[in-house]
Design an enzyme around this catalytic site. Sequence first.
Site, PDB file in Angstrom:
ATOM      1  N   ASP A 132       0.984  -0.597  -0.319  1.00 55.97           N
ATOM      2  CA  ASP A 132       0.310  -0.128   0.161  1.00 55.97           C
ATOM      3  C   ASP A 132       0.969   1.393  -0.126  1.00 55.97           C
ATOM      4  O   ASP A 132       2.091   1.104   0.746  1.00 55.97           O
ATOM      5  CB  ASP A 132      -0.736   0.309   1.425  1.00 55.97           C
ATOM      6  CG  ASP A 132      -1.785   0.705   1.096  1.00 55.97           C
ATOM      7  OD1 ASP A 132      -3.805   1.199   0.781  1.00 55.97           O
ATOM      8  OD2 ASP A 132      -2.266   2.399   1.096  1.00 55.97           O
ATOM      9  N   ILE A 133       0.609   2.312  -0.701  1.00 57.42           N
ATOM     10  CA  ILE A 133       1.291   3.230  -0.913  1.00 57.42           C
ATOM     11  C   ILE A 133       1.891   4.489   0.114  1.00 57.42           C
ATOM     12  O   ILE A 133       2.345   4.924   0.861  1.00 57.42           O
ATOM     13  CB  ILE A 133       0.648   4.106  -2.313  1.00 57.42           C
ATOM     14  CG1 ILE A 133       1.507   5.413  -2.483  1.00 57.42           C
ATOM     15  CG2 ILE A 133      -0.588   5.273  -2.001  1.00 57.42           C
ATOM     16  CD1 ILE A 133       2.999   4.629  -3.705  1.00 57.42           C
ATOM     17  N   ASN A 140     -12.771  -2.957   3.458  1.00 58.97           N
ATOM     18  CA  ASN A 140     -13.762  -2.423   3.159  1.00 58.97           C
ATOM     19  C   ASN A 140     -14.499  -2.083   1.751  1.00 58.97           C
ATOM     20  O   ASN A 140     -14.219  -2.366   0.803  1.00 58.97           O
ATOM     21  CB  ASN A 140     -13.098  -1.085   3.343  1.00 58.97           C
ATOM     22  CG  ASN A 140     -12.093  -0.387   4.637  1.00 58.97           C
ATOM     23  OD1 ASN A 140     -12.231  -0.437   6.220  1.00 58.97           O
ATOM     24  ND2 ASN A 140     -11.035  -0.125   4.461  1.00 58.97           N
ATOM     25  N   GLN A 163     -14.319   2.147   1.782  1.00 52.72           N
ATOM     26  CA  GLN A 163     -13.458   2.553   0.719  1.00 52.72           C
ATOM     27  C   GLN A 163     -13.077   3.831   0.240  1.00 52.72           C
ATOM     28  O   GLN A 163     -13.780   4.633  -0.376  1.00 52.72           O
ATOM     29  CB  GLN A 163     -14.508   1.232   0.029  1.00 52.72           C
ATOM     30  CG  GLN A 163     -13.611  -0.046  -1.236  1.00 52.72           C
ATOM     31  CD  GLN A 163     -14.804  -0.282  -1.819  1.00 52.72           C
ATOM     32  OE1 GLN A 163     -15.458  -0.721  -1.697  1.00 52.72           O
ATOM     33  NE2 GLN A 163     -14.227  -1.314  -3.076  1.00 52.72           N
ATOM     34  N   HIS A 185     -10.235  -4.912  -2.825  1.00 50.84           N
ATOM     35  CA  HIS A 185      -8.403  -4.973  -2.194  1.00 50.84           C
ATOM     36  C   HIS A 185      -9.104  -5.348  -0.525  1.00 50.84           C
ATOM     37  O   HIS A 185      -9.906  -5.253  -0.236  1.00 50.84           O
ATOM     38  CB  HIS A 185      -7.842  -3.993  -2.551  1.00 50.84           C
ATOM     39  CG  HIS A 185      -8.275  -2.817  -1.930  1.00 50.84           C
ATOM     40  ND1 HIS A 185      -9.264  -1.579  -2.594  1.00 50.84           N
ATOM     41  CD2 HIS A 185      -8.437  -2.337  -0.988  1.00 50.84           C
ATOM     42  CE1 HIS A 185     -10.053  -0.520  -2.024  1.00 50.84           C
ATOM     43  NE2 HIS A 185      -8.804  -1.251  -0.577  1.00 50.84           N
ATOM     44  N   HIS A 242      -7.079  -5.108   2.796  1.00 49.98           N
ATOM     45  CA  HIS A 242      -5.731  -5.429   3.885  1.00 49.98           C
ATOM     46  C   HIS A 242      -5.551  -6.227   4.748  1.00 49.98           C
ATOM     47  O   HIS A 242      -5.629  -6.677   5.574  1.00 49.98           O
ATOM     48  CB  HIS A 242      -6.023  -4.001   4.150  1.00 49.98           C
ATOM     49  CG  HIS A 242      -6.476  -2.517   3.655  1.00 49.98           C
ATOM     50  ND1 HIS A 242      -5.449  -1.307   3.454  1.00 49.98           N
ATOM     51  CD2 HIS A 242      -7.802  -2.683   2.994  1.00 49.98           C
ATOM     52  CE1 HIS A 242      -6.391  -0.432   2.096  1.00 49.98           C
ATOM     53  NE2 HIS A 242      -7.643  -1.195   2.473  1.00 49.98           N
TER      54      HIS A 242
END
Length: 141
Positions: free
Chosen positions: A30-31, A87, A94, A100, A102
């Site tokens: 994740d960025i 989410n 979301q 996706h 996490h």
Amino acid sequence: MENCIFCKIINQEIPSYKIYEDEDVYAFLDIGQATPGHTLLIPKTHVTDIFSYDHALAEKTFARLPKIARAIEAAFPEIEGLNIVNNNKELAYQTVFHSHVHLIPRYTKEDDFSMHFGNHIGQQTTEELTEMAEKIAKQVK
Ligand code: 5GP
Ligand code: ZN
């Protein structure tokens, strides 16, 4: 899907820090690292959220979670836990509408990640809970 940032990541149109890829899924950092090692697992098929998966896609996608979780644990042996979060829709936080999951490694109680489950034990009667369970159960297909 056009204009989907995660589809673009899968197609290498925009860069990512890849962790794992096979014919069905793509996993990458994740960025915004909620904690170090925070990883996203996505299906290669564009689906918006959990409500859009069919059985086969769910099987392919979610079956990969233990593999990625174990890789994170092996890479960071100091981790004390791992939250898996998914989410669905804006109200539920979301922000990217390619489904996706996490994987968020947990290091300490002070690692700046938290989830709050309001405690509402005892606030429904047995009858209300029975009715609620039956209402959902009837819809399981
Ligand atoms: P959501 O809030 O939808 O559950 O999570 C979306 C996540 O995607 C956020 O944690 C956000 O940091 C991450 N994200 C958004 N854009 C990008 C991107 O371009 N690359 C990567 N690697 N992560 C992104
Ligand atoms: Zn997409």
